[in-house]
Design an enzyme around this catalytic site. Structure first.
Site, PDB file in Angstrom:
ATOM      1  N   SER A  22      60.989  57.544 -25.146  1.00 26.04           N
ATOM      2  CA  SER A  22      60.045  57.009 -24.404  1.00 26.04           C
ATOM      3  C   SER A  22      58.805  57.819 -24.844  1.00 26.04           C
ATOM      4  O   SER A  22      58.871  59.088 -24.989  1.00 26.04           O
ATOM      5  CB  SER A  22      60.355  56.810 -23.199  1.00 26.04           C
ATOM      6  N   PRO A  23      57.496  57.305 -25.014  1.00 32.34           N
ATOM      7  CA  PRO A  23      56.376  58.087 -25.137  1.00 32.34           C
ATOM      8  C   PRO A  23      55.966  58.943 -23.920  1.00 32.34           C
ATOM      9  O   PRO A  23      56.338  58.509 -22.658  1.00 32.34           O
ATOM     10  CB  PRO A  23      55.161  56.967 -25.138  1.00 32.34           C
ATOM     11  N   ALA A  62      51.034  58.599 -25.606  1.00 31.09           N
ATOM     12  CA  ALA A  62      49.887  57.795 -25.476  1.00 31.09           C
ATOM     13  C   ALA A  62      48.737  58.396 -26.382  1.00 31.09           C
ATOM     14  O   ALA A  62      48.691  59.648 -25.937  1.00 31.09           O
ATOM     15  CB  ALA A  62      49.519  57.760 -23.764  1.00 31.09           C
ATOM     16  N   GLN A 104      52.176  55.207 -29.620  1.00 30.81           N
ATOM     17  CA  GLN A 104      51.498  54.209 -28.217  1.00 30.81           C
ATOM     18  C   GLN A 104      49.899  54.135 -28.410  1.00 30.81           C
ATOM     19  O   GLN A 104      49.462  55.564 -28.024  1.00 30.81           O
ATOM     20  CB  GLN A 104      52.267  54.623 -26.704  1.00 30.81           C
ATOM     21  N   TYR A 185      46.674  52.387 -16.456  1.00 34.57           N
ATOM     22  CA  TYR A 185      45.489  52.796 -17.652  1.00 34.57           C
ATOM     23  C   TYR A 185      44.442  51.464 -17.841  1.00 34.57           C
ATOM     24  O   TYR A 185      44.905  50.532 -17.097  1.00 34.57           O
ATOM     25  CB  TYR A 185      46.247  53.262 -18.536  1.00 34.57           C
ATOM     26  N   ARG A 233      53.670  47.810 -23.856  1.00 33.08           N
ATOM     27  CA  ARG A 233      54.263  48.432 -22.659  1.00 33.08           C
ATOM     28  C   ARG A 233      53.575  47.700 -21.530  1.00 33.08           C
ATOM     29  O   ARG A 233      52.295  47.883 -21.396  1.00 33.08           O
ATOM     30  CB  ARG A 233      54.188  49.786 -22.652  1.00 33.08           C
ATOM     31  N   GLY A 333      63.145  58.810 -21.514  1.00 27.01           N
ATOM     32  CA  GLY A 333      62.105  59.978 -21.416  1.00 27.01           C
ATOM     33  C   GLY A 333      62.508  61.188 -21.126  1.00 27.01           C
ATOM     34  O   GLY A 333      63.044  62.077 -21.874  1.00 27.01           O
ATOM     35  N   ARG A 334      62.529  61.498 -19.764  1.00 25.90           N
ATOM     36  CA  ARG A 334      63.165  63.096 -19.376  1.00 25.90           C
ATOM     37  C   ARG A 334      64.385  63.309 -19.789  1.00 25.90           C
ATOM     38  O   ARG A 334      64.730  64.534 -20.097  1.00 25.90           O
ATOM     39  CB  ARG A 334      63.091  62.782 -17.773  1.00 25.90           C
TER      40      ARG A 334
HETATM   41  C1  FNR Z   1      55.681  59.789 -19.332  1.00 27.86           C
HETATM   42  N1  FNR Z   1      55.501  58.540 -19.423  1.00 27.86           N
HETATM   43  C2  FNR Z   1      54.626  58.061 -20.018  1.00 27.86           C
HETATM   44  N2  FNR Z   1      54.801  56.760 -20.215  1.00 27.86           N
HETATM   45  C3  FNR Z   1      53.798  56.112 -21.341  1.00 27.86           C
HETATM   46  O1  FNR Z   1      53.878  54.863 -21.284  1.00 27.86           O
HETATM   47  N3  FNR Z   1      52.993  57.029 -22.009  1.00 27.86           N
HETATM   48  C4  FNR Z   1      52.910  58.435 -22.118  1.00 27.86           C
HETATM   49  O2  FNR Z   1      52.301  58.979 -22.692  1.00 27.86           O
HETATM   50  C5  FNR Z   1      53.662  58.908 -20.926  1.00 27.86           C
HETATM   51  N4  FNR Z   1      53.963  60.292 -20.695  1.00 27.86           N
HETATM   52  C6  FNR Z   1      54.664  60.856 -19.921  1.00 27.86           C
HETATM   53  C7  FNR Z   1      54.972  62.202 -19.982  1.00 27.86           C
HETATM   54  C8  FNR Z   1      55.995  62.621 -19.081  1.00 27.86           C
HETATM   55  C9  FNR Z   1      55.990  64.286 -19.444  1.00 27.86           C
HETATM   56  C10 FNR Z   1      56.948  61.969 -18.313  1.00 27.86           C
HETATM   57  C11 FNR Z   1      57.967  62.590 -17.920  1.00 27.86           C
HETATM   58  C12 FNR Z   1      56.859  60.605 -18.547  1.00 27.86           C
HETATM   59  C13 FNR Z   1      56.586  57.796 -18.693  1.00 27.86           C
HETATM   60  C14 FNR Z   1      57.824  57.610 -19.545  1.00 27.86           C
HETATM   61  O3  FNR Z   1      57.520  57.105 -20.676  1.00 27.86           O
HETATM   62  C15 FNR Z   1      58.993  57.029 -18.940  1.00 27.86           C
HETATM   63  O4  FNR Z   1      58.569  55.660 -18.830  1.00 27.86           O
HETATM   64  C16 FNR Z   1      59.503  57.416 -17.489  1.00 27.86           C
HETATM   65  O5  FNR Z   1      59.515  58.912 -17.592  1.00 27.86           O
HETATM   66  C17 FNR Z   1      60.691  56.968 -17.038  1.00 27.86           C
HETATM   67  O6  FNR Z   1      61.850  57.137 -17.949  1.00 27.86           O
HETATM   68  P1  FNR Z   1      62.748  58.291 -17.564  1.00 27.86           P
HETATM   69  O7  FNR Z   1      61.930  59.746 -17.855  1.00 27.86           O
HETATM   70  O8  FNR Z   1      63.396  58.168 -16.365  1.00 27.86           O
HETATM   71  O9  FNR Z   1      63.930  58.199 -18.806  1.00 27.86           O
END
Ligand code: FNR
Length: 364
Positions: A22-23, A62, A104, A185, A233, A333-334
């Site tokens: 995930s981004p 992003a 993204q 956003y 997204r 993501g995390r």
């Molecule tokens: C994100 N998320 C996020 N989403 C997105 O669309 N663009 C982005 O640049 C970011 N940046 C971002 C940074 C960090 C440090 C985190 C933890 C999250 C959201 C991410 O892509 C994801 O949708 C969420 O974190 C939920 O998924 P997880 O982490 O539970 O697997």
């Protein structure tokens, strides 16, 4: 046989599995001089490592289509040659490990011009390196500054900015362009009645609120090759009007189904389904799979391929989401921050062959 480790073909692009990164903004881009907005060695290591770790698609965070579209001065951007050149190294590394390189494309709207989250994430003034933010309406997001209401001419320019950035992304070697329409956003703030209070052709009913995001998608699709996919997204719900306890009007799952059809008609190949972000105090029932029903619904009712994201951490959970047909892929993501090589572990646990790079495969 594992569904999670079955390739997915969108247009002519085959993505080797359905575990995607995930981004995630890292607030680590160059911030000064003519390198501002360019990915750094940190990004090269960070993104290439997830490709080595077996993610079938690695999406760069992003990436601002123009300077004032970045969340912070340390965000990636893609509007000049230096950035494009630096991105080329990153995409080459991701692709050399057999993963698909995705980006993204984003504009942070009224949530732009902030500090790094680990420094509080507050608004940055001009003296602190920040800038004036923009939005459909001159209404601030909680705790941030009041944005400038975009004029129609500025909206036209933004459409062109997204397209120009997509052209650069392609030249830099990306294979998937995702338009960021989520998390409060700029594009999401046009979609949502909680943030868009315009009275012109870009505000009011569904057709008007979706006009600008759909124009962006059309412009990106026009420069993106026929044989490569475009993702969008979405925040599938604002968790406002669908939450019985909240009387504010927001974007809903019904709206997402309608939007998904409009996006598909304009050549979007996959809806990346997230939620929330347009207001700071929505009540969100966060838990494993909490966003998956929205991906399932868009897939079923609009017939659009989807990816599901949000607290997907366990291989069997991910497998079930894809095998049950609720989404075509999962984004992590995390969990991939904690465990970059999660995909190899998941493959082993699900009885698929881990796709170790040849440098490791013979040895492990
Ligand atoms: C994100 N998320 C996020 N989403 C997105 O669309 N663009 C982005 O640049 C970011 N940046 C971002 C940074 C960090 C440090 C985190 C933890 C999250 C959201 C991410 O892509 C994801 O949708 C969420 O974190 C939920 O998924 P997880 O982490 O539970 O697997």
């Amino acid at each position: 046989m594992s569904s999670l480790f079955t390739p997915l073909t969108l247009r002519s692009l085959t993505i080797p599995n359905r575990v995607w990164m995930s981004p995630m903004c890292m607030y680590s881009a160059a911030s000064e001089g003519d390198q501002a907005g360019a990915p750094t060695d940190f990004h090269l290591a960070h993104l290439a490592d997830r490709a080595l770790g077996g993610a079938g698609l690695v999406m760069a965070e992003a990436t601002g289509v123009r300077p004032d579209g970045r969340i912070s001065p340390w965000d990636l951007g893609l509007w000049n040659d230096q950035q494009q050149e630096a991105f080329s190294r990153v995409t080459a590394a991701i692709r050399s490990h057999g993963s698909v390189a995705a980006v993204q494309l984003a504009h942070a709207g009224r949530k732009a011009s902030t500090n790094r989250p680990w420094l509080g994430g507050g608004h940055l003034t001009g003296a602190e390196g920040g800038w004036e933010t923009v939005s459909p309406s001159a209404e601030a997001f909680s705790g941030l500054s009041t944005p400038h209401e975009l004029t129609e001419a500025e909206i036209d320019q933004l459409v062109a900015d997204f397209a120009a950035s997509a052209e650069r992304a392609l030249a830099a070697g990306f294979q998937v362009a995702e338009v960021h329409g989520a998390h409060g956003y700029l594009l999401h703030s046009f979609l949502s009645p909680a943030a868009n209070h315009r009275t012109d052709a870009y505000g009011g009913g569904f057709e008007n609120r979706t006009r600008f995001p759909l124009r962006v998608v059309e412009a990106v699709r026009e420069v993106w090759p026929e044989d490569l996919p475009v993702f969008f997204r979405v925040s599938a719900t604002d968790w406002l009007s669908e939450d019985a306890g909240d009387t504010r009007r927001g974007w809903t799952g019904d709206d997402t189904v309608l939007l998904a059809k409009e996006l598909q008609a304009r050549g979007v190949d996959l809806l990346d389904v997230s939620t929330g972000g347009v207001v700071h105090d929505a009540r969100i029932p966060v838990g494993p799979d909490y966003q998956v029903p929205f991906a399932a619904r868009a897939r079923q009712e609009a017939g659009v391929p989807t990816s599901a994201v949000g607290l997907v951490t366990d291989p069997r959970q991910a497998e079930e989401i894809v095998a049950s047909g609720r989404a075509d892929a999962v984004m992590l993501g995390r969990q991939l921050l904690r465990e970059p090589y999660w995909a190899h572990r998941a493959a082993a646990e699900l009885g698929a062959r881990p796709a170790w790079p040849e440098q490791y495969g013979y040895a492990v």
